[in-house]
Design a protein around this motif. Structure first.
Motif, PDB file in Angstrom:
ATOM      1  N   LEU A  40     -49.765  14.454 -14.667  1.00 12.87           N
ATOM      2  CA  LEU A  40     -49.157  13.876 -13.466  1.00 12.87           C
ATOM      3  C   LEU A  40     -48.752  15.013 -12.540  1.00 12.87           C
ATOM      4  CD1 LEU A  40     -46.813  11.089 -14.946  1.00 12.87           C
ATOM      5  CD2 LEU A  40     -49.122  10.817 -14.001  1.00 12.87           C
ATOM      6  N   ASP A  41     -49.057  14.872 -11.266  1.00 17.51           N
ATOM      7  CA  ASP A  41     -48.855  15.962 -10.311  1.00 17.51           C
ATOM      8  C   ASP A  41     -48.047  15.465  -9.113  1.00 17.51           C
ATOM      9  OD1 ASP A  41     -48.991  18.227  -8.780  1.00 17.51           O
ATOM     10  OD2 ASP A  41     -51.173  18.247  -8.575  1.00 17.51           O
ATOM     11  N   ASP A  42     -46.718  15.572  -9.228  1.00 18.61           N
ATOM     12  CA  ASP A  42     -45.830  15.295  -8.090  1.00 18.61           C
ATOM     13  C   ASP A  42     -45.947  13.843  -7.618  1.00 18.61           C
ATOM     14  OD1 ASP A  42     -43.831  16.417  -6.470  1.00 18.61           O
ATOM     15  OD2 ASP A  42     -45.211  16.607  -4.787  1.00 18.61           O
ATOM     16  N   ILE A  43     -45.789  12.913  -8.554  1.00 19.63           N
ATOM     17  CA  ILE A  43     -45.926  11.489  -8.250  1.00 19.63           C
ATOM     18  C   ILE A  43     -44.630  10.931  -7.681  1.00 19.63           C
ATOM     19  CG2 ILE A  43     -46.256   9.183  -9.230  1.00 19.63           C
ATOM     20  CD1 ILE A  43     -48.825  10.660  -9.197  1.00 19.63           C
ATOM     21  N   THR A  44     -44.696  10.335  -6.508  1.00 18.17           N
ATOM     22  CA  THR A  44     -43.572   9.617  -5.908  1.00 18.17           C
ATOM     23  C   THR A  44     -44.030   8.196  -5.607  1.00 18.17           C
ATOM     24  OG1 THR A  44     -42.544  11.591  -4.951  1.00 18.17           O
ATOM     25  CG2 THR A  44     -41.996   9.470  -3.944  1.00 18.17           C
ATOM     26  N   LEU A  45     -43.276   7.230  -6.144  1.00 15.05           N
ATOM     27  CA  LEU A  45     -43.718   5.839  -6.085  1.00 15.05           C
ATOM     28  C   LEU A  45     -42.505   4.926  -6.145  1.00 15.05           C
ATOM     29  CD1 LEU A  45     -46.140   3.787  -6.318  1.00 15.05           C
ATOM     30  CD2 LEU A  45     -45.918   4.038  -8.799  1.00 15.05           C
ATOM     31  N   SER A  46     -42.531   3.844  -5.366  1.00 18.01           N
ATOM     32  CA  SER A  46     -41.464   2.849  -5.387  1.00 18.01           C
ATOM     33  C   SER A  46     -42.078   1.459  -5.490  1.00 18.01           C
ATOM     34  CB  SER A  46     -40.613   2.948  -4.113  1.00 18.01           C
ATOM     35  OG  SER A  46     -39.672   1.895  -4.052  1.00 18.01           O
ATOM     36  N   LEU A  47     -41.588   0.649  -6.436  1.00 23.09           N
ATOM     37  CA  LEU A  47     -42.096  -0.707  -6.619  1.00 23.09           C
ATOM     38  C   LEU A  47     -40.955  -1.703  -6.457  1.00 23.09           C
ATOM     39  CD1 LEU A  47     -44.451  -0.258  -9.708  1.00 23.09           C
ATOM     40  CD2 LEU A  47     -45.028  -0.148  -7.273  1.00 23.09           C
ATOM     41  N   LEU A 105     -48.526   8.065 -16.718  1.00 23.27           N
ATOM     42  CA  LEU A 105     -47.622   7.496 -15.723  1.00 23.27           C
ATOM     43  C   LEU A 105     -46.818   6.349 -16.319  1.00 23.27           C
ATOM     44  CD1 LEU A 105     -46.606   7.168 -12.799  1.00 23.27           C
ATOM     45  CD2 LEU A 105     -48.561   5.668 -12.384  1.00 23.27           C
ATOM     46  N   LEU A 106     -47.492   5.447 -17.016  1.00 23.02           N
ATOM     47  CA  LEU A 106     -46.803   4.317 -17.619  1.00 23.02           C
ATOM     48  C   LEU A 106     -45.789   4.792 -18.659  1.00 23.02           C
ATOM     49  CD1 LEU A 106     -48.203   0.908 -18.583  1.00 23.02           C
ATOM     50  CD2 LEU A 106     -47.017   2.216 -20.341  1.00 23.02           C
ATOM     51  N   LYS A 113     -41.281  12.701  -7.378  1.00 21.90           N
ATOM     52  CA  LYS A 113     -41.831  14.020  -7.711  1.00 21.90           C
ATOM     53  C   LYS A 113     -41.977  14.211  -9.220  1.00 21.90           C
ATOM     54  CE  LYS A 113     -40.300  16.332  -3.490  1.00 21.90           C
ATOM     55  NZ  LYS A 113     -41.659  16.458  -2.966  1.00 21.90           N
ATOM     56  N   VAL A 114     -42.540  13.207  -9.881  1.00 23.19           N
ATOM     57  CA  VAL A 114     -42.697  13.252 -11.333  1.00 23.19           C
ATOM     58  C   VAL A 114     -43.938  14.069 -11.693  1.00 23.19           C
ATOM     59  CG1 VAL A 114     -43.228  11.862 -13.380  1.00 23.19           C
ATOM     60  CG2 VAL A 114     -41.448  11.120 -11.777  1.00 23.19           C
ATOM     61  N   THR A 115     -43.737  15.049 -12.569  1.00 24.14           N
ATOM     62  CA  THR A 115     -44.812  15.929 -13.023  1.00 24.14           C
ATOM     63  C   THR A 115     -44.786  15.995 -14.544  1.00 24.14           C
ATOM     64  OG1 THR A 115     -44.708  17.280 -11.017  1.00 24.14           O
ATOM     65  CG2 THR A 115     -45.719  18.289 -12.954  1.00 24.14           C
ATOM     66  N   LYS A 116     -45.962  15.959 -15.151  1.00 26.72           N
ATOM     67  CA  LYS A 116     -46.068  16.076 -16.596  1.00 26.72           C
ATOM     68  C   LYS A 116     -47.274  16.935 -16.929  1.00 26.72           C
ATOM     69  CE  LYS A 116     -45.139  15.163 -20.938  1.00 26.72           C
ATOM     70  NZ  LYS A 116     -43.867  15.612 -21.569  1.00 26.72           N
ATOM     71  N   THR A 117     -47.040  17.998 -17.695  1.00 30.16           N
ATOM     72  CA  THR A 117     -48.112  18.912 -18.097  1.00 30.16           C
ATOM     73  C   THR A 117     -48.175  18.969 -19.614  1.00 30.16           C
ATOM     74  OG1 THR A 117     -47.802  20.255 -16.111  1.00 30.16           O
ATOM     75  CG2 THR A 117     -48.987  21.278 -17.944  1.00 30.16           C
ATOM     76  N   HIS A 149     -40.733  17.371 -14.840  1.00 29.11           N
ATOM     77  CA  HIS A 149     -39.923  17.446 -13.625  1.00 29.11           C
ATOM     78  C   HIS A 149     -39.911  16.075 -12.972  1.00 29.11           C
ATOM     79  CE1 HIS A 149     -39.930  21.822 -13.950  1.00 29.11           C
ATOM     80  NE2 HIS A 149     -41.249  21.780 -14.074  1.00 29.11           N
ATOM     81  N   GLY A 150     -38.848  15.822 -12.209  1.00 29.86           N
ATOM     82  CA  GLY A 150     -38.801  14.608 -11.421  1.00 29.86           C
ATOM     83  C   GLY A 150     -37.764  13.610 -11.915  1.00 29.86           C
ATOM     84  N   LEU A 151     -37.685  12.516 -11.181  1.00 29.82           N
ATOM     85  CA  LEU A 151     -36.687  11.473 -11.390  1.00 29.82           C
ATOM     86  C   LEU A 151     -37.381  10.140 -11.653  1.00 29.82           C
ATOM     87  CD1 LEU A 151     -33.747  10.230 -11.049  1.00 29.82           C
ATOM     88  CD2 LEU A 151     -34.287  10.077  -8.609  1.00 29.82           C
ATOM     89  N   VAL A 152     -36.903   9.410 -12.654  1.00 30.46           N
ATOM     90  CA  VAL A 152     -37.365   8.049 -12.918  1.00 30.46           C
ATOM     91  C   VAL A 152     -36.148   7.136 -12.894  1.00 30.46           C
ATOM     92  CG1 VAL A 152     -38.493   6.477 -14.524  1.00 30.46           C
ATOM     93  CG2 VAL A 152     -39.288   8.847 -14.346  1.00 30.46           C
ATOM     94  N   MET A 153     -36.194   6.110 -12.041  1.00 32.81           N
ATOM     95  CA  MET A 153     -35.114   5.138 -11.939  1.00 32.81           C
ATOM     96  C   MET A 153     -35.668   3.752 -12.232  1.00 32.81           C
ATOM     97  SD  MET A 153     -32.964   6.405  -8.587  1.00 32.81           S
ATOM     98  CE  MET A 153     -31.551   5.384  -9.010  1.00 32.81           C
ATOM     99  N   VAL A 154     -34.950   2.995 -13.052  1.00 32.47           N
ATOM    100  CA  VAL A 154     -35.310   1.623 -13.380  1.00 32.47           C
ATOM    101  C   VAL A 154     -34.141   0.729 -13.007  1.00 32.47           C
ATOM    102  CG1 VAL A 154     -35.929  -0.002 -15.204  1.00 32.47           C
ATOM    103  CG2 VAL A 154     -36.858   2.312 -15.245  1.00 32.47           C
TER     104      VAL A 154
END
Length: 271
Positions: free
Chosen positions: A43-50, A69-70, A19-23, A81-86
């Motif tokens: 970015l509007d509510d991005i959820t992604l897993s790689l 996004l990058l 749920k990553v958002t960037k304005t 807003h949102g979570l980024v995990m590496v």
């Protein structure tokens, strides 16, 4: 490749966004109500897993949110807003107090590598010195033999003492890839890495990025506008208007170009 001392082993999931958002901008000029709203939701509510050990291309039209996004995924920018995990560890989480800049920098230096379109090499340093710079900045031991092996693997074993102005564009990008590999990161982020290169050099650089995945077990996330470049990846994630707009596995240049032509349809139908 062996993990460096003190670094945690790679996990099955290399990168997760929830749920990553960037304005950017504000909704009204100075809060007075004068003028049009200027907020842009990049970015509007991005959820992604790689998964770890994969090569993913990120594509979309200009202004779709690719570079944002990058940058958010790589810790170069903070999402609203949102979570980024590496590599299984939280890098940013809007629900918690933010990491300090020093802590975030340390995290990036141990987990993340970068390859940019303009190389970002220091002109006064040699090829070898540019390559080891991230290790020096992180205070890590420099294994000169491994550095030389890495540069040899990218075709620069006979250029260690050269400076960037003595190299071609393709060779400079090879230095950038060696610099990203030498820290043994979990994820390598590449932002239009072939945008300034001729066709042959671009092909060589893309092959090196693919080898980083297949031989060295890295995870590569590459922003590109080029369907031919995207065809080197294992999969393509498409963006449009700041939202995920489709996924393509085992891409070919023709299939990528066809999908790009219909991104608007995909967003409208929720594909």
């Amino acid at each position: 490749m062996r993990q460096p001392h003190g670094q945690t082993p790679h996990r099955a999931e290399a990168l997760r966004l929830v749920k990553v958002t960037k304005t950017y901008g504000t909704r009204a000029d100075g809060g007075t109500g004068a003028g049009e709203g200027t907020a842009i939701r990049a970015l509007d509510d991005i959820t992604l897993s790689l998964p770890a050990g994969t090569f993913t291309a990120v594509m979309g039209p200009s202004g779709s949110g690719k570079s944002t996004l990058l940058h958010c995924a790589a810790g170069l920018d903070r999402p609203d807003h949102g979570l980024v995990m590496v590599d299984g560890e939280e890098m940013t989480d809007s629900a918690k107090p933010p990491r300090g800049e020093a802590a975030l920098t340390r995290f990036r230096r141990t987990r993340i590598g970068f390859v940019f379109q303009q190389y970002n090499l220091l002109p006064t340093l040699t090829v070898a010195q540019n390559t080891i710079l991230p290790l020096k900045l992180a205070g890590r031991r420099v294994d000169r033999d491994r550095v030389e092996r890495t540069l040899t693997a990218v075709g620069l074993g006979d250029r260690l003492g050269h400076r960037p102005d003595q190299l071609s564009g393709g060779q400079r990008q090879r230095v950038a890839i060696a610099r990203a590999l030498v820290t043994e990161p979990s994820v390598i982020f590449a932002d239009e890495p072939t945008g300034a290169l001729d066709t042959r050099s671009a092909r060589d650089v893309l092959g090196l990025l693919r080898d980083a995945v297949r031989i060295h077990g890295r995870t590569v996330v590459m922003v590109t506008h080029d369907p031919v470049a995207a065809a080197y990846a294992d999969a393509v994630q498409f963006l449009a208007d700041g939202r995920l707009a489709g996924h393509l596995g085992a891409p070919t240049a023709d299939a990528v170009a066809e999908r790009l032509a219909h991104l608007g349809d995909d967003v409208a139908t929720g594909v």
